[in-house]
Design an enzyme around this catalytic site. Structure first.
Site, short mmCIF file in Angstrom:
data_model
loop_
_atom_site.label_atom_id
_atom_site.label_comp_id
_atom_site.label_asym_id
_atom_site.label_seq_id
_atom_site.Cartn_x
_atom_site.Cartn_y
_atom_site.Cartn_z
N LYS A 1 -43.26 -75.73 51.93
CA LYS A 1 -43.10 -77.17 52.13
C LYS A 1 -41.62 -77.47 52.27
CE LYS A 1 -45.85 -80.85 51.98
NZ LYS A 1 -47.24 -81.00 52.40
N GLY B 1 -58.72 -96.97 52.32
CA GLY B 1 -57.70 -96.60 53.30
C GLY B 1 -58.32 -96.19 54.62
N VAL C 1 -56.83 -90.94 59.12
CA VAL C 1 -57.97 -90.13 58.70
C VAL C 1 -59.16 -91.01 58.33
CG1 VAL C 1 -58.80 -88.43 57.04
CG2 VAL C 1 -56.46 -88.28 57.86
P1 NAD Z 1 -52.33 -93.24 57.03
O1 NAD Z 1 -51.03 -93.75 56.53
O2 NAD Z 1 -52.62 -93.24 58.47
O3 NAD Z 1 -53.51 -94.02 56.32
C1 NAD Z 1 -53.49 -94.41 54.98
C2 NAD Z 1 -54.06 -95.82 54.92
O4 NAD Z 1 -54.18 -96.20 53.55
C3 NAD Z 1 -53.18 -96.87 55.61
O5 NAD Z 1 -53.97 -97.63 56.49
C4 NAD Z 1 -52.63 -97.68 54.45
O6 NAD Z 1 -52.41 -99.02 54.79
C5 NAD Z 1 -53.75 -97.54 53.43
N1 NAD Z 1 -53.34 -97.78 52.04
C6 NAD Z 1 -52.16 -97.50 51.45
N2 NAD Z 1 -52.20 -97.90 50.16
C7 NAD Z 1 -53.42 -98.45 49.96
C8 NAD Z 1 -54.05 -99.02 48.84
N3 NAD Z 1 -53.43 -99.17 47.67
N4 NAD Z 1 -55.33 -99.47 48.97
C9 NAD Z 1 -55.96 -99.35 50.16
N5 NAD Z 1 -55.41 -98.82 51.26
C10 NAD Z 1 -54.16 -98.37 51.16
O7 NAD Z 1 -52.46 -91.76 56.40
P2 NAD Z 1 -53.52 -90.64 56.83
O8 NAD Z 1 -52.85 -89.67 57.71
O9 NAD Z 1 -54.79 -91.29 57.24
O10 NAD Z 1 -53.73 -89.89 55.43
C11 NAD Z 1 -54.55 -90.46 54.42
C12 NAD Z 1 -54.51 -89.57 53.18
O11 NAD Z 1 -55.00 -88.27 53.51
C13 NAD Z 1 -53.11 -89.35 52.61
O12 NAD Z 1 -53.22 -89.25 51.21
C14 NAD Z 1 -52.71 -88.01 53.18
O13 NAD Z 1 -51.78 -87.34 52.33
C15 NAD Z 1 -54.03 -87.28 53.18
N6 NAD Z 1 -54.11 -86.21 54.17
C16 NAD Z 1 -53.92 -86.48 55.49
C17 NAD Z 1 -53.99 -85.46 56.43
C18 NAD Z 1 -53.81 -85.73 57.90
O14 NAD Z 1 -54.15 -84.86 58.71
N7 NAD Z 1 -53.33 -86.89 58.29
C19 NAD Z 1 -54.29 -84.15 56.01
C20 NAD Z 1 -54.51 -83.91 54.66
C21 NAD Z 1 -54.41 -84.95 53.74
#
Ligand code: NAD
Length: 352
Positions: free
Chosen positions: A80, A185, A189
């Site tokens: 990382k 959220g 994803v």
């Molecule tokens: P993203 O930022 O596109 O989506 C996250 C969403 O959550 C946003 O729409 C944001 O407004 C919302 N959010 C933030 N705080 C909130 C709260 N308190 N209550 C409700 N909604 C809230 O991120 P993502 O890429 O969709 O990733 C989502 C999660 O999955 C993260 O924790 C990330 O670490 C994990 N993740 C993502 C990937 C990937 O491929 N993108 C891979 C593994 C893990």
């Protein structure tokens, strides 16, 4: 600040600090374990209050990547990178070029990718300076055509597969028709997951701090919008955290009623001991790094080649892995989190 005596030091192979005076880059790269292959893991940019906080994050996250890749049977080690800086105000082309040089200096022992605070645009800048970067190019999409290097669609698909496995195990249902899912959220994803669930006939409840994201899910998928704090107490089959970490905690557990917790967010349990609380409540927890591995599988295939069909089949392996975790946990009276860790170590020691 000692690395070797740090509470999160776990026999990491290499921890390197990088600084570039001209661009102001301050970064740390940690390689936890390269037994199965070069260490791959995202490059996070965050406004850490102290260097110590950044070190803690990079030590923990790199170790997590070793476990995630081993469990997903990928020929990758765990690593990382963290950049100390504000992702909203501190970005510049020079900064990411310098970061690209820093990654390159490790000669491929560490491969970087997007993470919180970075995305495809930053990967493309780093790719000007190093080939040890994933997610910078165009990819073949599952359904044909091309897409950019964002792995979110693969993460969403893996979580969907994982929810199917959890529903089959906990509820004895082989399809998702009528299954009630609360998604916290609906970003990259979460929205992708919501679409797949909708197509499979599930009923959806969604919340998000961004009203536009909620509106999109309501308008396009017929989801029911709920308030940020109301998402926990819903009478649903599955709670799918797709926003932030540490959302399973003593406060939310008072409200949570779903018999299954299965979502994309990293580090969902605020504290490791909560896995046992969930087990006793007969709440089936799909360990976060097992169910959200679609993204790292995607990134790995970008590096190693392979068709979209092969990638899809590998992501579908998340289903049997989770089923094995659930069955072993039940047999051994252990938590699903503990069994996932054990299986990751077994796969690490036994090779792929
Ligand atoms: P993203 O930022 O596109 O989506 C996250 C969403 O959550 C946003 O729409 C944001 O407004 C919302 N959010 C933030 N705080 C909130 C709260 N308190 N209550 C409700 N909604 C809230 O991120 P993502 O890429 O969709 O990733 C989502 C999660 O999955 C993260 O924790 C990330 O670490 C994990 N993740 C993502 C990937 C990937 O491929 N993108 C891979 C593994 C893990």
């Amino acid at each position: 600040m000692s690395v070797f005596a740090h509470v999160d030091f776990d026999q990491h192979e290499q921890v390197v600090y990088g600084h570039d005076k001209a661009s102001g880059l301050k970064a740390i790269i940690a390689i936890h374990d390269s037994t199965l292959g070069p260490a791959l893991g995202g490059c996070r940019m965050w406004n850490y209050a102290t260097d110590e906080e950044a070190l803690r994050d990079v030590l923990r996250l790199s170790r997590g990547m070793t476990y995630k890749s081993a469990l997903a049977r990928l020929p990758l080690g765990g690593g990382k990178a963290v950049i100390i800086g504000d992702p909203h105000t501190g970005k510049s082309e020079a900064l990411f070029q310098a970061m690209g040089d820093f990654v390159d200096s490790l000669g491929g022992r560490y491969i970087t990718a997007a993470d919180s605070g970075t995305g495809v645009a930053e990967m493309r800048i780093m790719a000007e300076r190093t080939r040890h970067v994933a997610g910078a190019g165009q990819r073949e999409a599952f359904g044909g055509g091309s897409r950019d290097g964002d792995p979110s669609p693969s993460t969403a698909y893996g979580v969907f597969i994982g929810i199917q496995a959890a529903v089959a195990h906990r509820l004895g249902r082989q399809d998702l028709s009528g299954i009630r899912v609360a998604i916290q959220g609906v970003g990259q994803v979460g929205f992708g997951l919501a679409k797949l669930l909708k197509e499979a006939g599930a009923q959806l409840w969604v919340t998000d701090i961004q009203a536009a994201n909620v509106q999109r899910a309501v308008a396009q998928l017929g989801a029911t919008a709920v308030g940020q704090h109301d998402i926990y107490g819903l009478d649903v089959d599955v709670f799918a955290p797709c926003a932030l970490g540490a959302i399973v905690n003593l406060q939310t557990l008072e409200a949570l009623r779903a018999p299954i917790i299965a979502g994309a967010a990293n580090n969902q349990l605020a504290d490791a001991s909560l896995a046992e609380v969930l087990r006793r409540r007969e709440c089936l927890y799909a360990p976060d790094y097992a169910i959200n591995a679609g993204g790292i599988i995607d990134v790995c295939y970008e590096r190693t080649g392979g068709s979209a069909a092969q990638l899809k089949a590998h992501i579908e392996g998340i289903g049997p892995t989770l089923t094995e975790i659930f069955q072993r946990a039940e047999r051994e009276g252990a938590t699903t989190a503990a069994i996932a860790d054990r299986m990751a170590r077994e796969r690490l020691q036994g090779g792929l």
